[in-house]
Design a protein around this motif. Structure first.
Motif, PDB file in Angstrom:
ATOM      1  N   ARG A 147     -23.848  43.472   1.367  1.00  0.00           N
ATOM      2  CA  ARG A 147     -22.918  42.559   0.692  1.00  0.00           C
ATOM      3  C   ARG A 147     -21.797  42.125   1.641  1.00  0.00           C
TER       4      ARG A 147
ATOM      5  N   TYR B 121     -25.422  28.358   1.073  1.00  0.00           N
ATOM      6  CA  TYR B 121     -25.129  29.130   2.282  1.00  0.00           C
ATOM      7  C   TYR B 121     -26.056  30.334   2.466  1.00  0.00           C
TER       8      TYR B 121
ATOM      9  N   CYS C 214     -18.317  40.183  -4.015  1.00  0.00           N
ATOM     10  CA  CYS C 214     -19.489  39.762  -3.246  1.00  0.00           C
ATOM     11  C   CYS C 214     -19.326  38.278  -2.911  1.00  0.00           C
ATOM     12  N   ALA C 215     -20.076  37.815  -1.920  1.00  0.00           N
ATOM     13  CA  ALA C 215     -19.985  36.412  -1.508  1.00  0.00           C
ATOM     14  C   ALA C 215     -20.440  35.437  -2.590  1.00  0.00           C
TER      15      ALA C 215
ATOM     16  N   SER D 287     -22.682  39.155   3.928  1.00  0.00           N
ATOM     17  CA  SER D 287     -22.538  37.833   3.304  1.00  0.00           C
ATOM     18  C   SER D 287     -21.070  37.435   3.169  1.00  0.00           C
TER      19      SER D 287
ATOM     20  N   ALA E 275     -23.590  29.798  -3.168  1.00  0.00           N
ATOM     21  CA  ALA E 275     -24.342  30.956  -2.658  1.00  0.00           C
ATOM     22  C   ALA E 275     -25.731  30.524  -2.199  1.00  0.00           C
TER      23      ALA E 275
ATOM     24  N   LEU F  88     -19.091  34.156   4.488  1.00  0.00           N
ATOM     25  CA  LEU F  88     -18.163  33.370   3.676  1.00  0.00           C
ATOM     26  C   LEU F  88     -16.841  33.156   4.423  1.00  0.00           C
TER      27      LEU F  88
ATOM     28  N   PHE G 240     -26.423  33.143   0.768  1.00  0.00           N
ATOM     29  CA  PHE G 240     -25.806  34.467   0.623  1.00  0.00           C
ATOM     30  C   PHE G 240     -26.758  35.396  -0.111  1.00  0.00           C
TER      31      PHE G 240
END
Length: 173
Positions: free
Chosen positions: A48, A158, A12-13, A51, A155, A55, A160
């Protein structure tokens, strides 16, 4: 410093952000690999992935997406559904995604690693043991040097999507 290629399995990010930052600072040429058929619904998978796409844009990295195949993952972990989180199902799950990542890394002729080791909820030793099946696996322990905290900071910075479960339906318990 000579750059060397690395295929990074991304769960995940939020977990990947600090890992990516660290690898790039170390001179690595990173390609993201989103391989997560363990995620319980395609909707959650896509959420997910969105995100992770963000990234990739932020860090200007190539992103490859392994097709979602939850049915194949369920077959892989069959018989382990009742196992607790961190039980016998988890190494099998890690192996499912890492095998797919290893196959793609071999096609590209580069090594691979995983962001799974940044999570305080996952045993890096177990992940390293699973990854050791492939000679081109690189055992990066991204938890070290405050890796999880840094990933969470990025996270939030940004914005996420930060999920609150591993991904599989059995982790809801």
């Amino acid at each position: 410093m000579k750059e060397s290629g690395l295929l990074l399995h991304v769960c995940c990010a939020p977990c990947a952000a600090g890992c990516v930052e660290r690898l790039i600072a170390g001179g690595r040429k990173v390609t993201l690999y989103f391989s997560n058929s363990n995620i319980a619904t395609e909707e959650e998978f896509m959420r997910r992935l969105a995100s992770v796409e963000g990234l990739a844009r932020i860090f200007q990295l190539p992103l490859e997406v392994d097709p979602y195949d939850h049915t194949a993952w369920l077959k892989c972990v069959a018989g382990l559904e009742a196992e607790p989180e961190k039980g016998a199902r988890c190494p099998v799950c890690f192996g499912f995604s890492l095998e797919r990542t290893a196959r793609r890394a071999a096609e590209l002729g580069i090594g691979f690693a995983t962001t799974l080791t940044v999570s305080p909820h996952k045993s890096s030793r177990v992940i390293f043991d699973v990854g050791a099946r492939w000679e081109h696996f690189e055992p990066h322990d991204f938890k070290k040097r405050d890796g999880f905290r840094r990933s969470r900071e990025l996270a939030r910075q940004y914005d996420f999507y930060m999920q609150n479960f591993c991904g599989c339906e059995f982790s809801f318990r």
